[in-house]
Design a protein around this motif. Structure first.
Motif, PDB file in Angstrom:
ATOM      1  N   ALA A 111      31.320  23.845  54.521  1.00 58.67           N
ATOM      2  CA  ALA A 111      31.341  23.020  53.314  1.00 58.67           C
ATOM      3  C   ALA A 111      32.539  23.397  52.459  1.00 58.67           C
ATOM      4  CB  ALA A 111      30.048  23.188  52.518  1.00 58.67           C
ATOM      5  N   THR A 112      32.992  22.436  51.665  1.00 58.21           N
ATOM      6  CA  THR A 112      34.070  22.670  50.710  1.00 58.21           C
ATOM      7  C   THR A 112      33.648  22.076  49.374  1.00 58.21           C
ATOM      8  OG1 THR A 112      35.729  22.554  52.476  1.00 58.21           O
ATOM      9  CG2 THR A 112      36.515  22.345  50.210  1.00 58.21           C
ATOM     10  N   ILE A 113      33.690  22.888  48.323  1.00 59.60           N
ATOM     11  CA  ILE A 113      33.161  22.493  47.019  1.00 59.60           C
ATOM     12  C   ILE A 113      34.306  22.410  45.999  1.00 59.60           C
ATOM     13  CG2 ILE A 113      31.500  23.052  45.212  1.00 59.60           C
ATOM     14  CD1 ILE A 113      30.153  24.922  47.334  1.00 59.60           C
ATOM     15  N   PRO A 114      34.579  21.242  45.420  1.00 60.65           N
ATOM     16  CA  PRO A 114      35.611  21.146  44.380  1.00 60.65           C
ATOM     17  C   PRO A 114      35.200  21.907  43.127  1.00 60.65           C
ATOM     18  CG  PRO A 114      35.022  18.977  45.259  1.00 60.65           C
ATOM     19  CD  PRO A 114      33.977  19.949  45.733  1.00 60.65           C
ATOM     20  N   VAL A 115      36.167  22.621  42.537  1.00 61.37           N
ATOM     21  CA  VAL A 115      35.921  23.319  41.274  1.00 61.37           C
ATOM     22  C   VAL A 115      37.084  23.028  40.334  1.00 61.37           C
ATOM     23  CG1 VAL A 115      34.369  25.105  42.158  1.00 61.37           C
ATOM     24  CG2 VAL A 115      36.839  25.450  42.314  1.00 61.37           C
ATOM     25  N   GLY A 116      37.406  23.960  39.429  1.00 59.12           N
ATOM     26  CA  GLY A 116      38.497  23.753  38.483  1.00 59.12           C
ATOM     27  C   GLY A 116      39.852  24.099  39.072  1.00 59.12           C
ATOM     28  N   LEU A 117      40.856  24.196  38.199  1.00 57.43           N
ATOM     29  CA  LEU A 117      42.233  24.438  38.629  1.00 57.43           C
ATOM     30  C   LEU A 117      42.486  25.917  38.883  1.00 57.43           C
ATOM     31  CD1 LEU A 117      44.153  22.077  36.158  1.00 57.43           C
ATOM     32  CD2 LEU A 117      43.431  21.597  38.518  1.00 57.43           C
ATOM     33  N   ASN A 118      43.056  26.200  40.038  1.00 58.69           N
ATOM     34  CA  ASN A 118      43.424  27.560  40.444  1.00 58.69           C
ATOM     35  C   ASN A 118      42.256  28.537  40.345  1.00 58.69           C
ATOM     36  OD1 ASN A 118      46.437  26.827  38.747  1.00 58.69           O
ATOM     37  ND2 ASN A 118      46.203  26.823  40.964  1.00 58.69           N
ATOM     38  N   PRO A 119      41.212  28.323  41.145  1.00 59.67           N
ATOM     39  CA  PRO A 119      40.084  29.253  41.144  1.00 59.67           C
ATOM     40  C   PRO A 119      40.467  30.595  41.762  1.00 59.67           C
ATOM     41  CG  PRO A 119      39.850  27.679  42.928  1.00 59.67           C
ATOM     42  CD  PRO A 119      41.038  27.236  42.122  1.00 59.67           C
ATOM     43  N   ASN A 120      40.013  31.655  41.154  1.00 60.26           N
ATOM     44  CA  ASN A 120      40.285  33.006  41.649  1.00 60.26           C
ATOM     45  C   ASN A 120      39.002  33.752  41.979  1.00 60.26           C
ATOM     46  OD1 ASN A 120      43.206  33.614  41.701  1.00 60.26           O
ATOM     47  ND2 ASN A 120      43.120  32.972  39.565  1.00 60.26           N
ATOM     48  N   ALA A 121      38.141  33.941  40.983  1.00 63.80           N
ATOM     49  CA  ALA A 121      36.871  34.638  41.166  1.00 63.80           C
ATOM     50  C   ALA A 121      37.066  35.941  41.918  1.00 63.80           C
ATOM     51  CB  ALA A 121      35.860  33.748  41.890  1.00 63.80           C
ATOM     52  N   PHE A 122      37.905  36.789  41.377  1.00 62.06           N
ATOM     53  CA  PHE A 122      38.190  38.089  41.978  1.00 62.06           C
ATOM     54  C   PHE A 122      37.074  39.052  41.623  1.00 62.06           C
ATOM     55  CE2 PHE A 122      40.312  42.310  41.729  1.00 62.06           C
ATOM     56  CZ  PHE A 122      40.713  42.418  43.053  1.00 62.06           C
ATOM     57  N   GLY A 123      36.253  39.408  42.604  1.00 56.49           N
ATOM     58  CA  GLY A 123      35.145  40.323  42.363  1.00 56.49           C
ATOM     59  C   GLY A 123      33.870  39.836  43.023  1.00 56.49           C
ATOM     60  N   MET A 124      32.744  40.456  42.669  1.00 58.99           N
ATOM     61  CA  MET A 124      31.431  40.096  43.227  1.00 58.99           C
ATOM     62  C   MET A 124      30.851  38.955  42.404  1.00 58.99           C
ATOM     63  SD  MET A 124      29.882  43.856  44.132  1.00 58.99           S
ATOM     64  CE  MET A 124      28.363  43.157  44.806  1.00 58.99           C
ATOM     65  N   PHE A 125      31.252  37.719  42.755  1.00 65.25           N
ATOM     66  CA  PHE A 125      30.945  36.582  41.899  1.00 65.25           C
ATOM     67  C   PHE A 125      29.629  35.879  42.238  1.00 65.25           C
ATOM     68  CE2 PHE A 125      34.008  34.981  45.126  1.00 65.25           C
ATOM     69  CZ  PHE A 125      33.261  33.952  45.711  1.00 65.25           C
ATOM     70  N   ILE A 126      28.889  36.381  43.219  1.00 60.20           N
ATOM     71  CA  ILE A 126      27.572  35.834  43.541  1.00 60.20           C
ATOM     72  C   ILE A 126      26.492  36.785  43.038  1.00 60.20           C
ATOM     73  CG2 ILE A 126      25.989  35.234  45.417  1.00 60.20           C
ATOM     74  CD1 ILE A 126      28.329  34.204  46.990  1.00 60.20           C
ATOM     75  N   HIS A 127      25.430  36.201  42.489  1.00 61.37           N
ATOM     76  CA  HIS A 127      24.338  37.010  41.969  1.00 61.37           C
ATOM     77  C   HIS A 127      23.819  37.936  43.064  1.00 61.37           C
ATOM     78  CE1 HIS A 127      20.665  38.151  39.977  1.00 61.37           C
ATOM     79  NE2 HIS A 127      20.980  37.440  38.919  1.00 61.37           N
ATOM     80  N   PRO A 128      23.723  39.232  42.778  1.00 60.25           N
ATOM     81  CA  PRO A 128      23.254  40.181  43.802  1.00 60.25           C
ATOM     82  C   PRO A 128      21.790  39.992  44.125  1.00 60.25           C
ATOM     83  CG  PRO A 128      23.451  41.270  41.683  1.00 60.25           C
ATOM     84  CD  PRO A 128      24.026  39.892  41.501  1.00 60.25           C
ATOM     85  N   ALA A 129      21.378  40.580  45.248  1.00 56.34           N
ATOM     86  CA  ALA A 129      19.973  40.510  45.641  1.00 56.34           C
ATOM     87  C   ALA A 129      19.100  41.168  44.592  1.00 56.34           C
ATOM     88  CB  ALA A 129      19.774  41.184  46.994  1.00 56.34           C
ATOM     89  N   ARG A 130      17.958  40.590  44.353  1.00 55.65           N
ATOM     90  CA  ARG A 130      17.023  41.168  43.400  1.00 55.65           C
ATOM     91  C   ARG A 130      16.296  42.331  44.040  1.00 55.65           C
ATOM     92  NH1 ARG A 130      17.317  35.730  42.635  1.00 55.65           N
ATOM     93  NH2 ARG A 130      17.502  35.003  40.489  1.00 55.65           N
ATOM     94  N   GLU A 131      16.250  43.440  43.351  1.00 52.13           N
ATOM     95  CA  GLU A 131      15.569  44.618  43.878  1.00 52.13           C
ATOM     96  C   GLU A 131      14.057  44.417  43.846  1.00 52.13           C
ATOM     97  OE1 GLU A 131      16.671  47.561  45.212  1.00 52.13           O
ATOM     98  OE2 GLU A 131      18.585  46.536  45.265  1.00 52.13           O
TER      99      GLU A 131
END
Length: 394
Positions: free
Chosen positions: A320-340
């Motif tokens: 899949a390919t998802i359109p977002v804003g201009l020049n996306p970077n998201a450098f880091g852990m940008f997905i919510h981590p697993a719940r303990e």
């Protein structure tokens, strides 16, 4: 300063059965910083759809990290690499409302950020200040500023929270190689400096805390650090200008976004070898990368094409390919981590018989500890034993 070329089973004390948490089945969001749109796109990873776009508080947002759930919910921390009103800062977003609830002043040109596993601290690399800001997440204030190397960029916190690893690009140095600073979080001081390859950026720690993987942009390699010895034990060739690095929840694979190769390298951590190279499309500029908590999907931000690629980890293919804003970077852990979910093992932490009860319960469930280790996602029996000791506070 920046180079813009771009599940654990739970076992009760009295019965060996899985604890099911209904929240675990909920979709995990991905938070994408759009540097040229000054916005943050929120993606529902179950539907692969942008559900919200947050604006109004960002100035060239670049780094992003998501805290684990706590009593107060979870938060997203976004580094604004361009100063607002003369001050560089980090924006804090409440994930329940998708609203900015604070802007925290930090050092000059913040880039990477990471949150401790317990969510109590956030660490921010300030590229132009050669420092790391330590944020108390309860009060949204900087409680310490730690000097590191020149041009700090990426940040990763070890699984037990005792160490933080920071890549130093050394862009202003005469030397061609970069370093990784190891921070003791109890003392907020650098206890080791490890030499790696040229212009290190992304960094990730394996779930067992034994290895650190570092993307070196100018040398097209990934350095592997043994955390016990603080030495580089392997150097792995990948694509051109590797930037983002992410590790799977089971620690078996590393995904590396190669900006100028328009690809993602897949590294087998047991062999420290690239086992697959996944193309994301022409002129995409893949920059940031993160893995969903179940390990089934990888999300890659494409800086040049203003979208996010979704990779099926079983097929090593973009689905899949998802359109977002201009020049996306998201450098880091940008997905919510697993719940303990607790308890993770049998027994009560801190008691004398905790370890024995945990081992007995696992042996009853799986027959042998090595079988339990394999099923629960540990590399071997020794790693499972270490996890039990950590749980039992031995």
């Amino acid at each position: 300063m920046k180079l813009y070329i771009c599940g654990v089973l739970a076992i009760t004390a009295f019965a060996v059965s899985c604890l099911h948490d209904s929240t675990q089945s909920l979709a995990q969001n991905a938070y994408i910083t759009n540097s040229s749109s000054n916005s943050l796109s929120v993606i529902d990873t179950e539907k692969n759809k942008v559900t919200a776009t947050i604006v109004g508080a960002f100035f060239s947002p670049y780094g992003v990290t998501v805290s684990p759930d706590s009593r107060d919910g979870s938060k997203v921390y976004v580094t604004n690499s361009t100063a607002s009103a003369g001050k560089s800062n980090v924006s804090v977003i409440d994930t329940a409302t998708n609203k900015v609830i604070a802007n925290i002043p930090v050092g000059s040109e913040p880039v990477g950020a990471a949150v401790s596993r317990d969510g109590s601290k956030a660490y921010v690399a300030n590229a132009n200040s050669a420092t790391v800001s330590v944020i108390d997440t309860a009060t949204n204030t900087v409680i310490a500023t730690i000097p590191v190397g020149v041009g700090p960029y990426g940040v990763a916190v070890g699984p037990d929270g005792s160490k933080v690893y920071v890549t130093n690009t050394l862009l202003n140095s005469t030397g061609p190689r970069g370093t990784v600073s190891v921070i003791d979080t109890a003392k907020n001081t650098v206890t080791a400096t490890i030499l790696v390859d040229g212009f290190p950026t992304g960094v990730a720690v394996t779930p067992n805390g034994r290895k650190v993987y570092v993307a070196n942009q100018s040398s097209a390699t990934v350095s592997v650090i043994d955390t016990a010895a603080n030495t580089v034990t392997a150097t792995i060739p990948v694509g051109n200008v590797p930037n983002g690095v992410a590790v799977t929840p089971d620690g078996r694979k590393i995904y590396v976004a190669n900006v100028n190769s328009d690809s993602v390298s897949v590294i087998d951590t047991a062999r420290n070898k690239v086992t697959a190279t996944i193309p994301v499309g022409t002129f995409r500029g893949p920059n940031g990368v993160a893995v969903t908590p179940d390990g089934r999907k990888v999300y890659v931000t494409n800086f040049r094409s203003n979208n996010v690629s979704v990779i099926d980890t079983a097929k090593n293919k973009v689905t899949a390919t998802i359109p977002v804003g201009l020049n996306p970077n998201a450098f880091g852990m940008f997905i919510h981590p697993a719940r303990e979910r607790e308890p993770r093992f049998a027994g009560k932490p801190g008691t004398a018989n905790c370890h024995g009860r945990s081992v007995a319960a696992l042996a009853q469930q799986y027959g042998r500890l090595n079988a339990a280790a394999t099923t629960l996602g540990y590399s071997d029996e020794s790693e499972l034993q270490n996890a039990i000791r950590t749980f039992c506070r031995e």
